[in-house]
Design an enzyme around this catalytic site. Structure first.
Site, PDB file in Angstrom:
ATOM      1  N   ASP A   1     -18.475  42.516 -46.507  1.00 13.72           N
ATOM      2  CA  ASP A   1     -17.115  42.133 -46.125  1.00 13.72           C
ATOM      3  C   ASP A   1     -16.646  40.882 -46.864  1.00 13.72           C
ATOM      4  O   ASP A   1     -15.481  40.493 -46.749  1.00 13.72           O
ATOM      5  CB  ASP A   1     -17.055  41.879 -44.612  1.00 13.72           C
ATOM      6  CG  ASP A   1     -17.448  43.115 -43.819  1.00 13.72           C
ATOM      7  OD1 ASP A   1     -17.126  44.220 -44.262  1.00 13.72           O
ATOM      8  OD2 ASP A   1     -18.098  42.960 -42.756  1.00 13.72           O
TER       9      ASP A   1
ATOM     10  N   ASP B   1     -16.301  52.336 -43.551  1.00 14.34           N
ATOM     11  CA  ASP B   1     -16.508  51.411 -42.431  1.00 14.34           C
ATOM     12  C   ASP B   1     -16.067  52.039 -41.109  1.00 14.34           C
ATOM     13  O   ASP B   1     -16.753  51.900 -40.085  1.00 14.34           O
ATOM     14  CB  ASP B   1     -15.735  50.116 -42.676  1.00 14.34           C
ATOM     15  CG  ASP B   1     -16.665  48.920 -42.816  1.00 14.34           C
ATOM     16  OD1 ASP B   1     -17.877  49.146 -42.987  1.00 14.34           O
ATOM     17  OD2 ASP B   1     -16.195  47.779 -42.760  1.00 14.34           O
TER      18      ASP B   1
END
Length: 423
Positions: A261, A214
């Site tokens: 997420d 990420d």
């Protein structure tokens, strides 16, 4: 000429708070209920094993799940990076309208299956509580006595499938954001329920790898943000930045949260709940399907996720820039488990724990490797026997050839003697 609507700063601020709250709710609800849906009946070791036929027809049977191993956790960020960069190149060099047509069709089909399953899971307990008995049908496709496909369903599945097809058609035709969120939440629920981590080691390595993934793709490049903006499919949950007070006809501006997420930390939270069940089940073998057991690890990790998500939104709101949510969620989830293990003196149990799905997957893998080794050994033995026969045959042919070569001169000598005598 109509003037463009410009909301006041106070309205924008309040709208963002509403959007953050909505996104947070759409994140924690699938994690909470998906974690409990991932629980399987605790099996008492003293109970006799059921026969295969009885187990397949039992109403108390658990759905099959896919276990993620340590090797999968190591490779997940690699394959994720390849897929993400591939999508970036596709959107860059191909008209995104055509790409999104294909993605819409694909996710429309997946959405039908996901919403059907979630709908049945929601309705079935109500039907059972009311006392309505629903017959179960079993469809099996075989070829030469070999099972190709097997499926069990009820009338509830058919009803929900019809409703899901209608909703999918509505989403494909309108791209309505509410329908997109329904699909996204159903995807997350199914993924958390059916995808399981085999151990905390696997979960921590997965979260750590995606933590770096990420950071790199969000802060290091424009790839993640570009794909998220162009990818028109229900792989995220969205909510208008200004929902109340927006005039009719004005286009919404959306805040979003990716399903990754939600799902990735969600399967880790679900692992914590299964670990809590394991700790109780070892002391109480008759636990069965009861969820009335102590949940220290699940509670700690779930609260840590909420805090990590709130931190993400706070930083994003403060700096007015996209944030990699796993930058905050991964450390929060990992540290919560480590902290709870140290406080309770169970850190050894945390790192030695292997889920039942993980054990079954390991056994299946070991059996498959043994089968391959046995097959290879059989092939090698067959090859050795064939080579041995070939060598014996070659030796016999060589021996016969030598005998012929030794016998030929004598024959010539004998013939020559006769000719000389005749002369």
């Amino acid at each position: 000429m109509t003037e463009k609507f410009v909301p006041t700063p106070e309205a924008v601020e309040q709208g963002l708070y509403v959007a953050y709250a909505a996104l947070g709710a759409m994140a924690v609800v699938p994690i909470y209920f998906g974690s409990f849906a991932s629980l399987k009946k605790w099996k008492n070791p003293k109970d006799k094993k059921k026969k295969k036929g009885d187990e397949s027809d039992s109403d108390d049977e658990d759905d099959a799940s896919e276990s993620m191993s340590l090797e999968d956790a190591y490779m997940f960020p690699v394959f994720g990076s390849i897929t993400l960069f591939g999508l970036y190149l596709v959107f860059r060099y191909i008209d995104k309208a055509y790409v999104n047509y294909l993605l819409t069709a694909y996710f429309g089909v997946l959405g039908v299956m996901a919403t059907t399953q979630v709908g049945v899971n929601c309705i079935a307990p109500i039907v059972k509580l009311v006392g309505i008995k629903v017959d179960k049908w079993h469809l099996t496709l075989t070829k030469k006595k070999k099972e190709i496909y097997s499926s069990k369903f009820t009338i509830l599945h058919l009803i929900m499938m019809v409703a899901s097809v209608l909703m999918s058609g509505y989403y494909v035709a309108t791209k309505n954001w509410i329908a997109s969120n329904i699909f996204g939440i159903c995807f997350a629920l199914n993924a958390i329920q059916l995808l399981s981590l085999d151990s905390f080691k696997t979960g921590m390595i997965l979260l750590s790898g995606l933590f770096l993934y990420d950071i790199f793709w969000v802060f290091g490049t424009e790839v993640m943000v570009s794909v998220a903006k162009n990818f028109d499919a229900p792989v995220k949950v969205i909510f208008p930045r200004l929902f109340f007070g927006l005039p009719a006809g004005e286009a919404y501006q959306f805040a979003m949260l990716g399903l990754g997420d939600i799902v990735i930390p969600g399967v880790f939270v679900a692992l914590c709940l299964r670990f809590d069940q394991h700790l109780t089940g070892t002391k109480n073998p008759n636990l069965g399907r009861s969820t009335r057991f102590s949940k220290p690890y699940f509670t700690a990790c779930f609260i840590a996720y909420v805090i990590g998500l709130a931190t993400t939104m706070f930083v994003m709101h403060t700096f007015k820039a996209a944030q990699p949510a796993l930058l905050y969620l991964s450390p929060a989830c990992i540290l919560s488990v480590l902290f709870m293990g140290l406080v309770r003196g169970e850190i050894k149990e945390v790192f030695t724990y292997t889920s039942e799905d993980g054990k079954e997957a390991a056994k299946a893998k070991e059996a498959e490797e043994k089968k391959k080794n046995d097959k290879k050994e059989t092939e090698d033995n067959t090859k050795d026997v064939a080579e041995e026969k070939k060598d014996k045959k070659a030796k016999r042919e060589s021996s016969a050839s030598d005998s012929e070569q030794e016998g030929t001169p004598k024959l010539r000598k004998r013939k020559g003697g006769k000719a000389q005598k005749k002369k």
